[in-house]
Scaffold this motif. Structure first.
Motif, PDB file in Angstrom:
ATOM      1  N   UNK A 186      14.568  -0.449  12.058  1.00 55.96           N
ATOM      2  CA  UNK A 186      13.394  -0.539  11.272  1.00 55.96           C
ATOM      3  C   UNK A 186      12.428  -2.061  11.397  1.00 55.96           C
ATOM      4  N   UNK A 187      11.528  -2.122  11.535  1.00 59.21           N
ATOM      5  CA  UNK A 187      10.761  -3.410  11.648  1.00 59.21           C
ATOM      6  C   UNK A 187      10.086  -3.719  10.232  1.00 59.21           C
ATOM      7  N   UNK A 188       9.805  -2.391   9.363  1.00 62.08           N
ATOM      8  CA  UNK A 188       9.117  -2.715   8.159  1.00 62.08           C
ATOM      9  C   UNK A 188       9.655  -1.377   7.354  1.00 62.08           C
ATOM     10  N   UNK A 189      10.256  -1.850   6.172  1.00 60.93           N
ATOM     11  CA  UNK A 189      10.654  -0.615   5.336  1.00 60.93           C
ATOM     12  C   UNK A 189       9.469  -0.735   4.123  1.00 60.93           C
ATOM     13  N   UNK A 190       8.946   0.479   3.925  1.00 72.26           N
ATOM     14  CA  UNK A 190       7.824   0.695   2.873  1.00 72.26           C
ATOM     15  C   UNK A 190       8.462   1.613   1.840  1.00 72.26           C
ATOM     16  N   UNK A 191       8.505   1.204   0.788  1.00 70.02           N
ATOM     17  CA  UNK A 191       8.926   1.869  -0.563  1.00 70.02           C
ATOM     18  C   UNK A 191       7.775   2.507  -1.182  1.00 70.02           C
ATOM     19  N   UNK A 192       7.348   3.844  -0.969  1.00 70.90           N
ATOM     20  CA  UNK A 192       6.359   4.433  -1.438  1.00 70.90           C
ATOM     21  C   UNK A 192       6.458   5.162  -2.886  1.00 70.90           C
ATOM     22  N   UNK A 193       5.346   5.387  -3.258  1.00 73.59           N
ATOM     23  CA  UNK A 193       5.362   5.718  -4.879  1.00 73.59           C
ATOM     24  C   UNK A 193       5.562   4.629  -5.752  1.00 73.59           C
ATOM     25  N   UNK A 194       5.169   3.377  -5.552  1.00 78.40           N
ATOM     26  CA  UNK A 194       5.325   2.215  -6.317  1.00 78.40           C
ATOM     27  C   UNK A 194       4.063   2.011  -7.215  1.00 78.40           C
ATOM     28  N   UNK A 195       4.105   3.280  -8.187  1.00 77.30           N
ATOM     29  CA  UNK A 195       2.969   3.041  -9.197  1.00 77.30           C
ATOM     30  C   UNK A 195       3.379   3.977 -10.328  1.00 77.30           C
ATOM     31  N   UNK A 196       2.648   3.709 -11.525  1.00 80.08           N
ATOM     32  CA  UNK A 196       3.167   4.762 -12.729  1.00 80.08           C
ATOM     33  C   UNK A 196       4.610   4.290 -13.433  1.00 80.08           C
ATOM     34  N   UNK A 228      11.097  -6.677   7.022  1.00 80.06           N
ATOM     35  CA  UNK A 228      10.912  -6.755   5.630  1.00 80.06           C
ATOM     36  C   UNK A 228      10.694  -5.607   4.929  1.00 80.06           C
ATOM     37  N   UNK A 229      10.905  -5.635   3.571  1.00 81.32           N
ATOM     38  CA  UNK A 229      10.767  -4.426   2.532  1.00 81.32           C
ATOM     39  C   UNK A 229       9.525  -4.539   1.575  1.00 81.32           C
ATOM     40  N   UNK A 230       8.832  -3.676   1.723  1.00 88.31           N
ATOM     41  CA  UNK A 230       7.439  -3.981   0.648  1.00 88.31           C
ATOM     42  C   UNK A 230       7.295  -2.647  -0.041  1.00 88.31           C
ATOM     43  N   UNK A 231       6.755  -2.885  -1.297  1.00 88.28           N
ATOM     44  CA  UNK A 231       6.182  -1.592  -1.878  1.00 88.28           C
ATOM     45  C   UNK A 231       5.001  -1.122  -1.823  1.00 88.28           C
ATOM     46  N   UNK A 232       4.690   0.015  -1.638  1.00 86.09           N
ATOM     47  CA  UNK A 232       3.164   0.701  -1.364  1.00 86.09           C
ATOM     48  C   UNK A 232       3.273   1.974  -2.283  1.00 86.09           C
ATOM     49  N   UNK A 233       1.821   2.474  -2.463  1.00 81.25           N
ATOM     50  CA  UNK A 233       1.474   3.364  -3.159  1.00 81.25           C
ATOM     51  C   UNK A 233       0.490   4.364  -2.420  1.00 81.25           C
ATOM     52  N   UNK A 234       0.823   5.420  -1.699  1.00 82.05           N
ATOM     53  CA  UNK A 234      -0.139   6.027  -1.008  1.00 82.05           C
ATOM     54  C   UNK A 234      -1.189   6.571  -1.945  1.00 82.05           C
ATOM     55  N   UNK A 235      -0.745   7.203  -3.249  1.00 84.80           N
ATOM     56  CA  UNK A 235      -1.647   7.562  -4.312  1.00 84.80           C
ATOM     57  C   UNK A 235      -2.622   6.746  -4.769  1.00 84.80           C
ATOM     58  N   UNK A 236      -2.158   5.443  -5.138  1.00 88.75           N
ATOM     59  CA  UNK A 236      -3.328   4.582  -5.474  1.00 88.75           C
ATOM     60  C   UNK A 236      -4.044   3.617  -4.477  1.00 88.75           C
ATOM     61  N   UNK A 237      -3.089   3.644  -3.228  1.00 92.86           N
ATOM     62  CA  UNK A 237      -3.650   2.627  -2.166  1.00 92.86           C
ATOM     63  C   UNK A 237      -2.981   1.208  -2.172  1.00 92.86           C
ATOM     64  N   UNK A 241      -2.760  -2.236   2.459  1.00 93.69           N
ATOM     65  CA  UNK A 241      -3.662  -3.340   3.201  1.00 93.69           C
ATOM     66  C   UNK A 241      -2.599  -4.597   3.733  1.00 93.69           C
ATOM     67  N   UNK A 242      -1.634  -4.698   2.760  1.00 90.07           N
ATOM     68  CA  UNK A 242      -0.718  -5.655   2.918  1.00 90.07           C
ATOM     69  C   UNK A 242       0.272  -5.131   4.088  1.00 90.07           C
ATOM     70  N   UNK A 243       0.632  -3.986   3.878  1.00 82.05           N
ATOM     71  CA  UNK A 243       1.540  -3.255   4.978  1.00 82.05           C
ATOM     72  C   UNK A 243       0.875  -3.557   6.280  1.00 82.05           C
ATOM     73  N   UNK A 244      -0.342  -3.121   6.377  1.00 75.89           N
ATOM     74  CA  UNK A 244      -1.159  -3.339   7.808  1.00 75.89           C
ATOM     75  C   UNK A 244      -1.077  -4.828   8.344  1.00 75.89           C
TER      76      UNK A 244
END
Lengths: 322, 322
Positions: A186-196, A228-237, A241-244
C-alpha cells in the motif's frame, strides 16, 4: 494500420470498448490483431491507481464519489476491475453499472466491467492491455479495482503507479485482518465511512494503521511520511480532495526522483516474462494437445507409463527444445 | 538396461544412493538415463507417509523413534525430505545425519538428505522419483519429512498415501497457528512431547485439535473417526504403536474401498502435468534463450517494444505453436 487506432486515440468511446473486447478475445486472429494494435499505440501516460478493498468497505461508493470529483477537475477517468472470483461465481464486482450510476453516465468517465471468463493470468493480460488502450484514448487517471484476496492485489500492484487500500472503520484488534503482504504494497491507506457515528472509530483505525505503517521497512520509492493513512467519507465527500492531493504528491515525487520510470520499466519486463510463460503453457490448451494429454494422462493413471516419460512424449510432440 | 537396475531392486544401498543422485542431476544425459531407469522399475508399493511439523516440535526425534520401532517389526524404512528453505539457507533439515543417529546406522533404514540445490519444483520432481526408487529397492515405509510452510505441505500431500501433522503441546489459543489448509490435509495429528510436565498440556492440545477436526468437512477417503488427533512421546515411546496402528487402519480401509488406487492414479496424473509444464518452461533456462530474453527484456524496459510482441518473438524463435 488497424481501423480502431485513429478513433481510439481521438477518444472515441465505442472504439475503446471494441478494442478492449478485442484484447479480451482468445481467438488467435484476434490476439494477433490485438498485439499489433497495442504495438502501434501512441505513448501517452495516465496515472494508474490500484484500489483494493474487501466487499463492504464501500469501494463502489468511493469510486463513484472520487471519480466524479476528478472529472469535475477536468480529468478523464477510466475504471477497470480485476476480479478473480468472477470466473467462478459468474458474477462480477463490476457486473452491473448501477453500482456507479453517476459515473457510468458521466461523459468524462469510462467504466469497463471485468470479463466474466478467464483465469487470473488471462485477466492480468487483458487488464494490462486495457490500461494501455485507456491511456492511448486520452484518459488521465485509470482506477483498477480489485477485491482483497491476496494474489489479485499483487497483480494489480504490478501494473499500477500507486496502490491504495480502502478499509472500513474497525476496532484495533481487527488490524491483523489485513495481510502483511498487502500492507507492504500500500502507498496510501484510506479509511472510509469517516462520517456520523463511525467518525471516531475511523479516526482510531487511521491511527492504528499509521502506527503499523511506521513499523514497515522504508521503501526507496517513498518520500518522507509515506505510505500514510487518511480518513475519507465517500458519502459526504470529506477527505477526498486531500486523498487526491497526497496521490499527486507521491506521484510527482516519484516521477522527479526517477522511481516512476524505473518502476514502469520493471513492470514492463514482468509483463513480458508473464506473457512468455503464458504463451508457452498455452500450447497445452490446443484441442489436439488436450486430446493427447488426456489419453496419456489415462495411461499414466493406469500405471502403464511413467509420468516423466509421458511428459517427455508430449514435449517431443510439441517440438520443445531439450 | 541400466546397470543400477538389478542391484537397486535387490536392495543394494549404494545402488539406491547412486540412483537418487542420478535423479537429482539436471544434466540432460542424466535426465534421460533417470527417466529410462524410472520407467523400468518394478511395480512395488510402499506405504508413503508425509510428515509435517515446524522446527521445535521434535520431528527428528520422532522419526528416529518411530522409524526404529518400525524396523524392529521387520519393516524397511526410508526417510526423504522436502525442504524448500534449504536452497536459500544452504542448510538442510536433514543436512547431517547426526540428527537421527540411531536410525542412520540401522541397516533396515535409509536416510537421504534433501538436495541443497533446486527450487521447490525441482525438489518435487526429485522427491517423487526418489520415492519410486526407494519402493523398488524394497522399502516398506517411506517417510517424507517437510517443514510447516504451506506450499511444501501441499506438494508432499500430493505424493503420499497418508499425511501426518506433528505438533507440540500448546495453549488452546495457539490452535489458530496451524493454517486451515494444512489441517484439511492431515489424516492424523500427533501431539508430541506427551510426557512429564507437558503431559496435561499435550492432552488438552489433542482435545482441541480433535474438536477442530470434527468441524471440517468429511472427505470421501476417510472412514468413521478419521482424521484424528493422538498424543505421542518420541522420548518415552508412548503412543507410537498406537499411531502406527491408526496409520495401518486408515491405509487398509482406503485400499479396501478403492481410495488408495484412485488417489495414486490422481497423483500420477498431477505428476505428469507438473513435469509437462516444467519441461515447457525449462526451455527459457537454456543459455541462448536466456541471452535473447535478457536482450529483449531491456528493449521492453526501455519502451522500444511492447511486452506482448517481444514475448511473441521469443515464442516464434522457440518454435512454440500458436
Amino acid at each position: 494500420m488497424d481501423e480502431l487506432l485513429e478513433p481510439l486515440t481521438k477518444g472515441d468511446r465505442r472504439a475503446l470498448s471494441r478494442a478492449i473486447t478485442l484484447v479480451e478475445s482468445t481467438r488467435p486472429d484476434h490476439r494477433d490483431r490485438a498485439q499489433a494494435l497495442i504495438g502501434a499505440l501512441p505513448d501517452r501516460q495516465a496515472l494508474r491507481i490500484g484500489l483494493s478493498g474487501t466487499p463492504g468497505v464501500g469501494k463502489s461508493t468511493f469510486i463513484e464519489a472520487f471519480g466524479t470529483r476528478l472529472t469535475e477537475q477536468g480529468l478523464r477517468v477510466a475504471v477497470l476491475a480485476v476480479d478473480p472470483s468472477s470466473a467462478r461465481s459468474g458474477g462480477s464486482i463490476l457486473g452491473d453499472k448501477t453500482r456507479m450510476e453517476l459515473l457510468s453516465r458521466n461523459p468524462s468517465a469510462f467504466i469497463r466491467p471485468t470479463p466474466s471468463s478467464a483465469q487470473l493470468g488471462g485477466v492480468a493480460r487483458r487488464t494490462r492491455e486495457a490500461i494501455r488502450l485507456c491511456e492511448a484514448a486520452g484518459h488521465d487517471v485509470i482506477l483498477i479495482e480489485t477485491v482483497g484476496v491476496g494474489q489479485s492485489e499483487t497483480l494489480v500492484a504490478d501494473m499500477t503507479d500507486l496502490f491504495v487500500l480502502l478499509l472500513a472503520p474497525a476496532g484495533g484488534d481487527e488490524l491483523q485482518g489485513v495481510k502483511r503482504g498487502i500492507m507492504e504494497m500500500a502507498d496510501l491507506i484510506l479509511v472510509n465511512k469517516a462520517d456520523g457515528e463511525l467518525m471516531s472509530a475511523a479516526r482510531r483505525t487511521v491511527a492504528d494503521y499509521a502506527g503499523a505503517l511506521r513499523l514497515l521497512r522504508k521503501r526507496p520509492q517513498d518520500p518522507e511520511g509515506f505510505p500514510q493513512a487518511l480518513p475519507v467519507s465517500a458519502a459526504t465527500g470529506a477527505g477526498l480532495d486531500e486523498a487526491w492531493d497526497r496521490m499527486r504528491q507521491l506521484f510527482d515525487w516519484r516521477r522527479d526522483h526517477g522511481h516512476f520510470d524505473r518502476i514502469r520499466a520493471q513492470q514492463a519486463r514482468h509483463w513480458f516474462l508473464a506473457e512468455l510463460r503464458a504463451g508457452l503453457l498455452a500450447q497445452l490448451d490446443a484441442p489436439d494437445a488436450r486430446a493427447r494429454i488426456d489419453d496419456l494422462g489415462q495411461s499414466v493413471a493406469a500405471g502403464d507409463i511413467a509420468p516423466g516419460i509421458a511428459a517427455q512424449q508430449v514435449l517431443d510432440w510439441l517440438g520443445a527444445r531439450e
